[in-house]
Structure formats: structure tokens, C-alpha cells
Design a protein around this motif. Sequence first.
Motif, PDB file in Angstrom:
ATOM      1  N   UNK B  39       0.822  -1.200   0.000  1.00  0.00           N
ATOM      2  CA  UNK B  39       0.000   0.000   0.000  1.00  0.00           C
ATOM      3  C   UNK B  39       0.868   1.266   0.000  1.00  0.00           C
ATOM      4  N   UNK B  40       1.856   1.324   0.871  1.00  0.00           N
ATOM      5  CA  UNK B  40       2.691   2.523   0.988  1.00  0.00           C
ATOM      6  C   UNK B  40       3.497   2.746  -0.293  1.00  0.00           C
ATOM      7  N   UNK B  41       4.030   1.667  -0.846  1.00  0.00           N
ATOM      8  CA  UNK B  41       4.819   1.796  -2.074  1.00  0.00           C
ATOM      9  C   UNK B  41       3.937   2.302  -3.208  1.00  0.00           C
ATOM     10  N   UNK B  42       2.674   1.840  -3.217  1.00  0.00           N
ATOM     11  CA  UNK B  42       1.754   2.281  -4.256  1.00  0.00           C
ATOM     12  C   UNK B  42       1.352   3.737  -4.044  1.00  0.00           C
ATOM     13  N   UNK B  43       1.110   4.110  -2.795  1.00  0.00           N
ATOM     14  CA  UNK B  43       0.636   5.460  -2.487  1.00  0.00           C
ATOM     15  C   UNK B  43       1.718   6.511  -2.691  1.00  0.00           C
ATOM     16  N   UNK B  44       2.919   6.208  -2.155  1.00  0.00           N
ATOM     17  CA  UNK B  44       3.974   7.223  -2.142  1.00  0.00           C
ATOM     18  C   UNK B  44       4.953   7.062  -3.311  1.00  0.00           C
ATOM     19  N   UNK B  45       4.837   5.989  -4.073  1.00  0.00           N
ATOM     20  CA  UNK B  45       5.838   5.692  -5.095  1.00  0.00           C
ATOM     21  C   UNK B  45       7.092   5.186  -4.414  1.00  0.00           C
ATOM     22  N   UNK B  46       7.964   4.518  -5.162  1.00  0.00           N
ATOM     23  CA  UNK B  46       9.143   3.946  -4.511  1.00  0.00           C
ATOM     24  C   UNK B  46      10.403   4.757  -4.811  1.00  0.00           C
ATOM     25  N   UNK B  47      10.258   6.104  -4.944  1.00  0.00           N
ATOM     26  CA  UNK B  47      11.439   6.934  -5.149  1.00  0.00           C
ATOM     27  C   UNK B  47      12.125   7.212  -3.827  1.00  0.00           C
ATOM     28  N   UNK B  48      13.300   7.811  -3.952  1.00  0.00           N
ATOM     29  CA  UNK B  48      14.015   8.150  -2.722  1.00  0.00           C
ATOM     30  C   UNK B  48      13.303   9.286  -1.999  1.00  0.00           C
ATOM     31  N   UNK B  49      13.143   9.117  -0.671  1.00  0.00           N
ATOM     32  CA  UNK B  49      12.590  10.191   0.143  1.00  0.00           C
ATOM     33  C   UNK B  49      13.785  11.004   0.616  1.00  0.00           C
ATOM     34  N   UNK B  50      13.859  12.298   0.179  1.00  0.00           N
ATOM     35  CA  UNK B  50      15.108  13.041   0.407  1.00  0.00           C
ATOM     36  C   UNK B  50      15.477  13.174   1.871  1.00  0.00           C
ATOM     37  N   UNK B  51      14.475  13.480   2.691  1.00  0.00           N
ATOM     38  CA  UNK B  51      14.751  13.696   4.110  1.00  0.00           C
ATOM     39  C   UNK B  51      15.337  12.450   4.755  1.00  0.00           C
ATOM     40  N   UNK B  52      15.021  11.259   4.201  1.00  0.00           N
ATOM     41  CA  UNK B  52      15.469  10.009   4.819  1.00  0.00           C
ATOM     42  C   UNK B  52      16.674   9.417   4.113  1.00  0.00           C
ATOM     43  N   UNK B  53      16.878   9.803   2.890  1.00  0.00           N
ATOM     44  CA  UNK B  53      18.016   9.293   2.146  1.00  0.00           C
ATOM     45  C   UNK B  53      17.843   7.875   1.634  1.00  0.00           C
ATOM     46  N   UNK B  54      16.633   7.327   1.685  1.00  0.00           N
ATOM     47  CA  UNK B  54      16.376   5.974   1.164  1.00  0.00           C
ATOM     48  C   UNK B  54      15.038   5.957   0.433  1.00  0.00           C
ATOM     49  N   UNK B  55      14.780   4.853  -0.285  1.00  0.00           N
ATOM     50  CA  UNK B  55      13.494   4.733  -0.980  1.00  0.00           C
ATOM     51  C   UNK B  55      12.386   4.421   0.031  1.00  0.00           C
ATOM     52  N   UNK B  56      11.156   4.572  -0.435  1.00  0.00           N
ATOM     53  CA  UNK B  56      10.006   4.275   0.412  1.00  0.00           C
ATOM     54  C   UNK B  56      10.091   2.857   0.979  1.00  0.00           C
ATOM     55  N   UNK B  57      10.357   1.893   0.101  1.00  0.00           N
ATOM     56  CA  UNK B  57      10.386   0.492   0.539  1.00  0.00           C
ATOM     57  C   UNK B  57      11.572   0.222   1.456  1.00  0.00           C
ATOM     58  N   UNK B  58      12.710   0.849   1.170  1.00  0.00           N
ATOM     59  CA  UNK B  58      13.894   0.648   2.019  1.00  0.00           C
ATOM     60  C   UNK B  58      13.612   1.133   3.446  1.00  0.00           C
ATOM     61  N   UNK B  59      12.808   2.172   3.553  1.00  0.00           N
ATOM     62  CA  UNK B  59      12.444   2.658   4.872  1.00  0.00           C
ATOM     63  C   UNK B  59      11.369   1.784   5.506  1.00  0.00           C
ATOM     64  N   UNK B  60      10.322   1.469   4.722  1.00  0.00           N
ATOM     65  CA  UNK B  60       9.167   0.803   5.320  1.00  0.00           C
ATOM     66  C   UNK B  60       9.358  -0.690   5.561  1.00  0.00           C
ATOM     67  N   UNK B  61      10.086  -1.360   4.697  1.00  0.00           N
ATOM     68  CA  UNK B  61      10.200  -2.824   4.857  1.00  0.00           C
ATOM     69  C   UNK B  61      10.720  -3.199   6.248  1.00  0.00           C
ATOM     70  N   UNK B  62      11.865  -2.627   6.706  1.00  0.00           N
ATOM     71  CA  UNK B  62      12.308  -3.008   8.053  1.00  0.00           C
ATOM     72  C   UNK B  62      11.369  -2.508   9.157  1.00  0.00           C
TER      73      UNK B  62
END
Lengths: 302, 291
Positions: B39-62
Motif C-alpha cells: 500500500x505505501x509503495x503504491x501510495x507514495x511511489x518507490x522513489x528516494x525520500x530526500x529527508x530520509x536518504x532511502x526509498x520508500x520500501x527501504x524505509x518501510x520494509x524493516x
Amino acid sequence: MAAITVRGLAKHYGELRAVDGIDLTVEEGEVFALLGPNGAGKTTSVEIMEGHRIRTRGQVDVLGFDPATGGRPYRERIGIVLQQTALERELKVEEAIHTYAAIYPRSRDVDEVIGIVGLEEKRTVRIKTLSGGQQRRLELALGIIGDPDLIFLDEPTTGFDPSARRQAWGLIDNLRSLGKTILLTTHYMDEAQHLADRVAVIARGRIVEEGTPHSIGGRHEGEATVRFSLGNTDPEELPEMARAGLDPTTEVITILTHTPTALLRTLTAWAIDRGIELDHLRVERPSLEDVYLRLTKDSEDG
Amino acid sequence: MGRDLRLVYQQIKYQNKIFWRTPVAAFFTLIFPLMFLVLFAALFGNDEIEALGVTTAQFYAPALAVFGAASATYTNLCTATSIARDEGILKRVRGTPLPPWIYIAGRVGSAIWMATLAVTLMMSVGIAFYGVEIVGRTFVAAVVSFLVGAAVFAALGLFVASLIPNGDTAPAVTNATLLPIAFVSDVFIPVEDPPVWLETLGNIFPLKHFVAAFGDAFHPALTGSGWSWSGVEFSELTGTGEYAIGLHIAVMAVWGVAAAFLATRYFKWEPQADRRAGRRRRKTQAQTSDS
Ligand SMILES: Nc1ncnc2c1ncn2[C@@H]1O[C@H](COP(=O)(O)OP(=O)(O)OP(=O)(O)O)[C@@H](O)[C@H]1O
Ligand SMILES: [Mg+2]
């Protein structure tokens, strides 16, 4: 040697004296039955001996252990069937038995135990699909799987059909012949009569009578009852001793006597002289149930 | 001792079997967190989130993996144990020679095993479908963080089980505690510049530390392999930070030890209906008695 020795055992729940000073001795190899009305304190007493509940007062010695502190070595030597069925619903019958078997240092053969309780056809079904009586039988299987020296059975056959009950009796007779000690509670007088070497009747937390099923409450010494139906006989023709015993509505004659043999001789001689067949002629001793009901009359719902 | 270890193993297998035969529990532990990832990957797209320095999935999966682990241990363990107590199963076990610690170890071991599966599944789906990267340097610290976190949440689950009266209340109590805390613990939303009180709240509870200790291990831009007391948060300006698990582990451990201590003290094996009846009677008649 005594397997169970209980002295002055009491358990209070607030004001309620669920168990109010019980003395009890069960010999090794004996089958002992506790009888008593609902709420008499049977389960409470038994669960104290099992180590499930902490007593308020009194001494309890079971197989040389104090159940409250006996721990693992104690529990390796006892088997418990609680009044309340408690089974893992999603497991299969044989899985449950195998798991319990592994807990005990010397357990009985799983197939044998499944056979003994008559669950062969159900061994691979989920426990939740068993009928109430079948679940009870599984409880019985789990109670004996550890090959215990002493087995507590709290209403083990409640919910059994008559043939399953006979089967359970066979199982208990078999355990007795292996030298096991058994403490059981039951509401079935025929069960106590059939199984128990000794019974105790408990009411309001106290033992009101104790003895063999045959002699308890003076069963073997009391008056015998002779009964027969009037049939076509004219009541006026009845012998002297029988006339007072006639119940006019049911037309049954009931005579109490200490000498049933002599009475029967007089009675049958009289009947043969007149060519009368005495319908439904019976001689009865008070049943265990009669004695039980008399002993517990004042303590309904104790 | 060898026999006892075998019994522990056997009890874990036994609890696992029951878990798999309770599809609701399996679904909520394993599948539900995955749905959030999708859901999150679909909603936010899987691009890098600048403030976090990682992609959506890289942040959310763990983060969601940790959430799955927490529900496998905390929510499930608490609920299943309370229900087993209601059904008299715990009491029945108490009447056998099985040492209580082995029975509890079986339940805890099984819960941690399910947490392991939940985490593995989540990370595998992340790697396979969302380009999630594993950082080799931090792998051991991540595993240690996971094990500590899972054990701590298992202790918390048993602690709650020792307080609540019955199994019906278990899902309500565990969800009402876990979900709100998840919102202030960077599970569902990476909060940027939160109000101080919210941040403090998150820092007090163990979930945020679990998420940080495990999740930061999957941040390729962070330096270090985790073995120091406190790290440096990722900064957009420098483009880096430092990974450390010490403090996080310590906070979790404090919770875990306290929970385990209280749980051993207050854990009950009998169905609570009788006890409450007893207590009520005691109260009305102002008399003391044990039970
Ligand atoms: N945990 C408890 N708290 C309060 N009262 C209790 C508790 N357990 C039992 N009692 C009370 O103690 C009394 C004896 O109960 P017990 O279960 O021993 O009866 P019983 O002889 O086994 O009856 P039954 O034939 O119905 O099984 C009852 O009045 C019961 O309400
Ligand atoms: Mg009872």
C-alpha cells in the motif's frame, strides 16, 4: 501403606467453608470414591491433593509428598483428570497424546492408551470435532498416559453413554489390577458401587459417612424390604403381616423386616395354599442411592 | 538438562502447529504487515525520500517487519496465552510434570519463530519486488537487535497476559497499546520535526528503539556496523550519519527485564472466573483468604 493421608483439611473462600475439616486415608492400590451433592467440596478437596489449590489448614500427604510443594517429582507420579475438560481444540487426538507422553519419564504406549479409551477411529481428527463424551475419554487417556501410581478422576465419566461408561469401568478395574491407587468423584451411585473399594459421602465440606459401598450407612444391617403387587387377590384375604403394608392406590404391598427369609416362607406358603402367584415379588436392601439420599438430605446444594 | 532442552524444542513445535491451525493469527502476523508495504509503495511511489536518504520500501520494509515481529510476540503471545488460560489448558499443564518455564519457553520460542518468519518474509518481498538492499556490514547487529526486540515484546505480551482477566480483552488491550505507540515510533509515518512531547513519548516506549536498531541497519548511507552506544541520525545536509544499537538495546532491555520480572510474579495459571468469584465473595464479606 497409605497413598493419601489427609488430616483436618480445610479450605475457606472468605466466609464460605468449602472444605471444613476432612480426614481421609486412601490405601495404596485402593479405589476410593468421593460422593456428595453439587458444591459439597469434592473438587476443592481433590484439587488440593493434586497441588492445584492451596489449603487454608490441615495436613496432606500424598505418596510421601506435600502436594503444595511436591513439584515435578510429585507430578511425575500422579495422573489428573479435571472436572473441567480443557483441550487444545486444533490438535489431533494422537498429537495431544504424544505431546503429553513426552512429558513423563516413563509413559505408556500411545497406541495402547488410544485403544484403552476407545478412540482408535478418532486418532487423526481434530479435537474440536470430538463429541463431549469423546473429549472426556481423551482426558482420561491424558490422565493415564504417564503411567501414574495414583490417579485423580474428578467425575471422569460424566457425559459418557452407557457403553462408554462400562468401558471406562473396565479401564479403572484394569488400573486397579495393576496396583494403581485411584481417587474418584462421581454422581453415579452404580459407578461407586461397581468400582469403589471404599466410599465417603461428603456434604457441606465435611465427611458425613465412610465405608465400603456394601456397608455404608448400615446398608447391610438395616431392614430389608419385601414387595409384591396385589394382583387379583382380595385385600381382605391377605395375611395379617401384609395387610398394613398395602398402598391402596398402587396396589403394592411393602413389608419391612429384619428376617426376610422367615417372612418369605410364611408369605409364599400362604400364596401356594391358595394357588396365588405373587406378582413382582422382590426382596430389597436399601440401595447405595437410598443411603446417599438419606445422608445428604439436609444439605442440598451444600 | 538434555531432556529438558528436548522438551523445549518439542513444546515450540507443538505451539507452532497450533499457530498454523489458527489462520487469523497467521494472517495478522505474516500477511497484514505486507499489505502495508504494498500500500505505501503504491501510495507514495518507490522513489528516494530526500529527508530520509532511502526509498520508500527501504524505509518501510524493516519498520513494518518490526511491526510484524511485535504483533507476533506481543499481540499474539498475549492473546493466545490468555485464551489458553480461559480454556483451562494452562491449569491442565500445571498438573503435569512439565516445568512451567519449559511451557512458557515453548510459547515464547514459537512466538519468536513466527516473528522471524514475519521479518524474513517482509524483507524478502522488499528485496524481490521493491529493490530493498541488505547492508552486509550491519547484518549481525540487525539480527541481534531483532532477537532482543522479539524477546522484549514477548515478555511484554506475557506481562499484559498476567494482568488482564481473560482472553476476550487481550486483543483490545494489546492493539490499543501497540497501534498508538506505532504511530509515534516511525512505523507508519517517518515523522519529521515532530513536537517535542511526541518525540519524547516515542523515545520512552521500546517500539521506536526496536524500529531504529533494526531499521537503521538497512540504511546504506549510515556508517559503522552498529556496535557503539549512540549514533548520529541521517542528515540531509551531510548525506550521512552513524548506525549504533547500544542505547536502543539498553532501553528495550530495561522494558524487557521489568516486564519479565512482573510477569513471573503475577502470572496466573487458573482460569480467572473462579478467582474473581472468590475475590467478590471475599470483598463483600471482608474476610481474607488465599486462592
Ligand atoms: N475458587 C473459588 N472461589 C470461591 N468459591 C469457590 C471456589 N471454588 C469453589 N468454591 C465454592 O466451594 C464450594 C465447593 O465447591 P466444589 O467445586 O468443591 O464442589 P463439588 O463438590 O466438586 O461440586 P460438583 O459436584 O458440583 O462438582 C462451592 O460452594 C463453590 O461455590
Ligand atoms: Mg466438582
